[in-house]
Scaffold this motif. Structure first.
Motif, PDB file in Angstrom:
ATOM      1  N   PHE A 290      19.531  30.262 -28.227  1.00 41.03           N
ATOM      2  CA  PHE A 290      18.936  31.414 -27.549  1.00 41.03           C
ATOM      3  C   PHE A 290      17.416  31.306 -27.468  1.00 41.03           C
ATOM      4  O   PHE A 290      16.804  31.763 -26.510  1.00 41.03           O
ATOM      5  N   MET A 291      16.789  30.700 -28.477  1.00 41.51           N
ATOM      6  CA  MET A 291      15.322  30.682 -28.534  1.00 41.51           C
ATOM      7  C   MET A 291      14.702  29.323 -28.256  1.00 41.51           C
ATOM      8  O   MET A 291      13.490  29.227 -28.055  1.00 41.51           O
ATOM      9  N   GLY A 292      15.522  28.254 -28.231  1.00 44.67           N
ATOM     10  CA  GLY A 292      14.949  26.927 -28.136  1.00 44.67           C
ATOM     11  C   GLY A 292      15.342  26.130 -26.918  1.00 44.67           C
ATOM     12  O   GLY A 292      14.684  25.134 -26.590  1.00 44.67           O
ATOM     13  N   ASP A 293      16.413  26.504 -26.237  1.00 42.14           N
ATOM     14  CA  ASP A 293      16.850  25.771 -25.048  1.00 42.14           C
ATOM     15  C   ASP A 293      16.289  26.427 -23.791  1.00 42.14           C
ATOM     16  O   ASP A 293      16.112  27.651 -23.736  1.00 42.14           O
ATOM     17  N   ALA A 294      16.044  25.613 -22.770  1.00 46.27           N
ATOM     18  CA  ALA A 294      15.549  26.149 -21.508  1.00 46.27           C
ATOM     19  C   ALA A 294      16.503  27.209 -20.962  1.00 46.27           C
ATOM     20  O   ALA A 294      17.717  27.080 -21.067  1.00 46.27           O
ATOM     21  N   GLN A 330      10.933  20.247 -18.083  1.00 50.60           N
ATOM     22  CA  GLN A 330      11.027  18.968 -17.376  1.00 50.60           C
ATOM     23  C   GLN A 330      10.949  19.113 -15.859  1.00 50.60           C
ATOM     24  O   GLN A 330      10.168  18.455 -15.190  1.00 50.60           O
ATOM     25  N   PHE A 331      11.784  19.972 -15.274  1.00 57.75           N
ATOM     26  CA  PHE A 331      11.754  20.221 -13.840  1.00 57.75           C
ATOM     27  C   PHE A 331      11.365  21.671 -13.529  1.00 57.75           C
ATOM     28  O   PHE A 331      11.407  22.084 -12.366  1.00 57.75           O
ATOM     29  N   GLY A 332      10.999  22.437 -14.552  1.00 56.73           N
ATOM     30  CA  GLY A 332      10.833  23.881 -14.413  1.00 56.73           C
ATOM     31  C   GLY A 332       9.974  24.343 -13.258  1.00 56.73           C
ATOM     32  O   GLY A 332      10.385  25.204 -12.471  1.00 56.73           O
ATOM     33  N   PRO A 333       8.748  23.822 -13.094  1.00 59.48           N
ATOM     34  CA  PRO A 333       7.905  24.311 -11.998  1.00 59.48           C
ATOM     35  C   PRO A 333       8.525  24.099 -10.615  1.00 59.48           C
ATOM     36  O   PRO A 333       8.290  24.877  -9.689  1.00 59.48           O
ATOM     37  N   PRO A 365      10.692  28.626 -22.150  1.00 53.51           N
ATOM     38  CA  PRO A 365      10.599  27.933 -20.853  1.00 53.51           C
ATOM     39  C   PRO A 365      11.870  28.071 -20.020  1.00 53.51           C
ATOM     40  O   PRO A 365      12.981  28.180 -20.546  1.00 53.51           O
ATOM     41  N   VAL A 366      11.680  28.051 -18.710  1.00 54.48           N
ATOM     42  CA  VAL A 366      12.765  28.180 -17.736  1.00 54.48           C
ATOM     43  C   VAL A 366      12.885  26.864 -16.970  1.00 54.48           C
ATOM     44  O   VAL A 366      11.881  26.249 -16.616  1.00 54.48           O
ATOM     45  N   ASP A 367      14.117  26.453 -16.721  1.00 56.68           N
ATOM     46  CA  ASP A 367      14.337  25.200 -16.000  1.00 56.68           C
ATOM     47  C   ASP A 367      15.632  25.307 -15.206  1.00 56.68           C
ATOM     48  O   ASP A 367      16.175  26.409 -15.038  1.00 56.68           O
TER      49      ASP A 367
END
Length: 771
Positions: A290-294, A330-333, A365-367
């Motif tokens: 919940f807190m560490g994966d994109a 990695q690909f988030g933006p 982070p979001v990805d």
């Protein structure tokens, strides 16, 4: 194409299921090398805070503790790099906040990694992590992305005031502005696409081993592709040659995009294994996940469409904010920008302008998450199209049919120029879906619902997405000496059924039962190259490569058999697990063929590669009926119909399973799931106690069928299908929710998820307004 008993098009059951169901799976956590140690990650409890370690020695001296790493201990390691930064429209580049292996004195989100603790047991490691004394100085945090871009907002990064990762545009703004100025009608919609937590069944994990003699690492981990993770680790983080890292992935219990990426725990485990000269294992618990994966989605957008008086689209414009979190994953933006390239959908829209801004916030982070930008685009567009239909007094299918790109216009290049749809007949699948959904009978069902004290709505979405673009796949297929065949592919199954589907591609040319074909994936030592699984590429890229390789192997096997059978290659055919002379009973089976003196390894190996010249563009229509209990606000999907175009289906059973899974994820997002951070950045929905996933009772029977138009961008005519269910479902369900609320209360604005409290509040507000 000839239909073979075990080949392409057959609805065969999955060959891997028996092994998995009887406990024969080999997941990351099942691997336990001798003398392994256990690791945990100490995470920040604050969204933004400076920190300093007061006391590490007490924890280091605790029973069983072998190593505690902080940022100072891994300063020689590189950051985990973002591989898809986006420039601004003017070509300049804002700060690209790569992810440090461990936070360097400032934590940027709740869950940010600040220390890595290794001990003999997981409980000892947890106890030591809790004993680490840290001085925290909290800092102002930017949590909501809309507030984060306003003047005076706290800066996530001092080097980037205003919190913009990028500000980019596409399309012809002048042409769009002129079209809007001349329009008879303009419709506007503001909409949120809620943040999601992936929640695959198997959490991530890694077991790292180090061989001092060869100065090499072996990492066993759960992934969507081993080669990409290996290369990122080698070049970006560990700074060693790729051949000194072996990455192995066994069975995978779900990925949905999120297991594509290289995470900080992988180099941390590798570093610990090197220092301790023992295997080090880290397995995420659900809180780590919940807190560490994109995480996924999290957009806010404004969409507008300009129309003439008949409801034909003249132009569209969109302003999209995409939350990328505290770091550039990695690909988030790139994900919001990728979605924006599909913003005209299935509609012939002469002009388009899109502004996309990536926003840093003090959040996880979001990805990429199932669909990676395309579900967000389809949701925004299809909600806007439905709003336009209502304001123009048109039925949903009328406005769509009036604006569809016609089949005769294919190939069709969209206004932004870099999307060319090769095939599709959108009116065909919409018409069939309406018929299959019994739209004409909806009024009778509506009256029945009203008698029961419920309200009912019906909604549709017509979508298109891009899949299977970019790099190709190199595949090897080998005939073994026992007469079986092994397929080596650099893609990676994470539940889709590759062992079945790829065997069917091979069986098309080799005519073997599927249990005689073994599929090997997930090992950089056994497989030379690979680009993993993502973007629905496994079938239209990886599968086509298997098809090509098996065709070449079949030709080689006929050449091997020609001397033994005293016949020319032209007179031979591969059939029933061997090679035979056409029209006779003279044959040689594969086992005998593989043991001929001239049957060298090379002579028994077929190599194939396929690089797509363009993406495939699967498309379809989803129709949902939603019943709402006005006393409780509970919205329930009671009917669901799908008619899709996937080109050619390799296995209709696997295809239906992929679509069903995606639809369930979409229903979850539409009605149940939302990641919530409070004003201080605390993750409120940090467990299944607060984050609601769909259950069996939330999903009706799903009617699924296809009206396929073959793709022209691969030799088999296939289109990627893994993400489609999640793309069509959210707008179909929410358009049905809005239809129900509009019919009963005149409510046309509601965001996902349409939870009972949100629906009830909307109804209550409408009642008060009416009073």
């Amino acid at each position: 194409m000839t239909v073979k008993k075990f080949g392409i098009g057959q609805p065969l059951r999955r060959v891997e299921d028996h092994r998995l169901l009887v406990g024969g799976g080999r997941y990351t956590a099942d691997y336990a090398p001798e003398r392994q140690l256990e690791a945990v990650v100490l995470r920040s409890p604050y969204a933004h805070a400076r920190f300093a370690f007061k006391d590490l020695e007490t924890a280091r001296a605790m029973k069983g503790v072998k190593l505690i790493l902080t940022a100072a201990d891994v300063a020689h390691l590189g950051d985990v790099p973002c591989q898809a930064p986006l420039p601004n429209t003017d070509g300049t580049q804002n700060l690209v906040a790569h992810i440090p292996v461990l936070a360097k004195g400032v934590a940027k989100h709740v869950g940010d990694a600040v220390a890595f603790v290794v001990a003999e047991t997981a409980n000892q490691a947890k106890d030591a992590a809790e004993a680490i004394a840290i001085d925290w100085e909290t800092l102002p945090a930017a949590i909501d992305m809309r507030a984060a871009v306003k003047p005076g907002a706290p800066a996530v990064w001092e080097q980037q005031p205003g919190n913009l990762a990028y500000d980019s545009e596409m399309g012809d703004k002048a042409k769009v502005d002129a079209a809007f100025a001349a329009a008879d009608k303009v419709v506007r919609l503001e909409i949120e696409n809620n943040r999601l937590i992936t929640n695959y069944m198997e959490t991530r994990g890694v077991i790292a081993e180090y061989d001092a003699k060869t100065a090499s690492y072996t990492l066993t981990l759960s992934s969507q592709g081993v080669h990409g993770i290996r290369d990122t680790l080698a070049a970006g983080v560990l700074k060693i040659k790729p051949e000194n890292i072996r990455v192995v992935t066994g069975d995978v219990g779900g990925g949905f995009g999120t297991k594509t990426f290289c995470y900080r725990e992988y180099p941390l485990a590798a570093e610990a294994a090197k220092r301790l000269k023992r295997p080090v294992r880290w397995i995420a618990d659900r809180s780590d996940h919940f807190m560490g994966d994109a995480q996924g989605r999290d957009n806010f957008a404004v969409g507008e469409v300009a129309m003439d008086k008949s409801g034909r689209f003249l132009a569209m414009r969109f302003d999209i904010l995409g939350n990328i979190g505290a770091y550039a994953s990695q690909f988030g933006p790139y994900i919001p920008f990728l979605g924006a390239t599909m913003m005209t959908g299935v509609y012939r829209t002469p002009a388009l302008h899109v502004r996309v801004r990536g926003v840093y916030t003090n959040t996880v982070p979001v990805d990429a998450y199932r669909g990676a930008g395309r579900p967000e685009a389809a949701y925004l567009l299809e909600r806007l199209v439905d709003r336009a239909a209502r304001e123009m007094g048109l039925r949903p299918e009328q406005i769509r049919r009036r604006n569809f790109i016609p089949a005769k216009a294919m190939p069709y290049t969209t206004p932004i120029g870099d999307r060319t749809y090769d095939s599709g007949d959108f009116d065909q699948h919409m018409t069939r879906a309406i018929e299959a959904a019994d739209w004409a009978g909806f009024k009778d069902r509506l009256r029945a619902a009203r008698k029961d004290g419920k309200i009912l709505g019906i909604g549709m979405a017509t979508y298109i997405e891009c899949t299977a673009w970019g790099e190709g796949e190199d595949v090897e297929i080998r005939l073994e000496t026992d007469g079986t065949v092994t397929v080596y592919s650099g893609t990676q199954s994470n539940g889709q059924g590759h062992a079945t589907a790829y065997a069917q591609f091979a069986a098309q040319h080799l005519d073997l039962p599927l249990d005689r074909i073994k599929v090997v994936q997930g090992d950089t030592q056994q497989i030379k190259t690979g680009h993993g699984t993502g973007g629905s590429r496994s079938i239209p890229v990886g599968g086509v490569s298997v098809y090509v390789a098996s065709e070449k192997l079949a030709e080689k096997l006929k050449e091997l058999a020609s001397q033994k059978l005293e016949a020319s290659v032209a007179d031979l055919e591969v059939a029933d697990g061997g090679v035979k002379v056409v029209g006779t009973d003279r044959r040689i089976d594969f086992a005998e063929l593989a043991n001929l003196p001239e049957a060298t390894r090379e002579a028994r190996t077929g190599e194939g590669d396929f690089t797509p010249p363009n993406a495939t563009y699967p498309n379809g229509t989803h129709i949902a009926e939603v019943e709402i209990d006005v006393e409780t606000g509970v919205a329930k999907v009671v009917r669901y119909t799908i008619c899709d175009d996937f080109g050619i289906a390799v296995n209709p059973l696997l295809l239906a399973g992929q679509v069903h899974g995606g639809v369930v994820q979409g229903i979850g997002q539409a009605l149940l799931e939302k990641t919530v951070f409070d004003e201080e950045g605390q993750l409120v929905t940090a467990s299944f106690m607060d984050y609601c996933l769909p259950r069996a009772g939330d999903v009706p029977f799903l009617h699924f069928e296809t009206r396929n138009v073959p793709s022209t961008t691969n030799p088999l005519g296939m289109k990627g299908a893994g993400e489609a269910g999640s793309i069509g479902s959210c707008p179909a369900v929410m358009n049905a929710v809005v239809d129900a609320l509009d019919r009963a209360y005149g409510i046309r604005d509601i965001d996902m998820p349409a939870t009972p409290d949100r629906v009830f509040a909307a109804i209550n507000g409408a009642d008060k307004a009416a009073a």
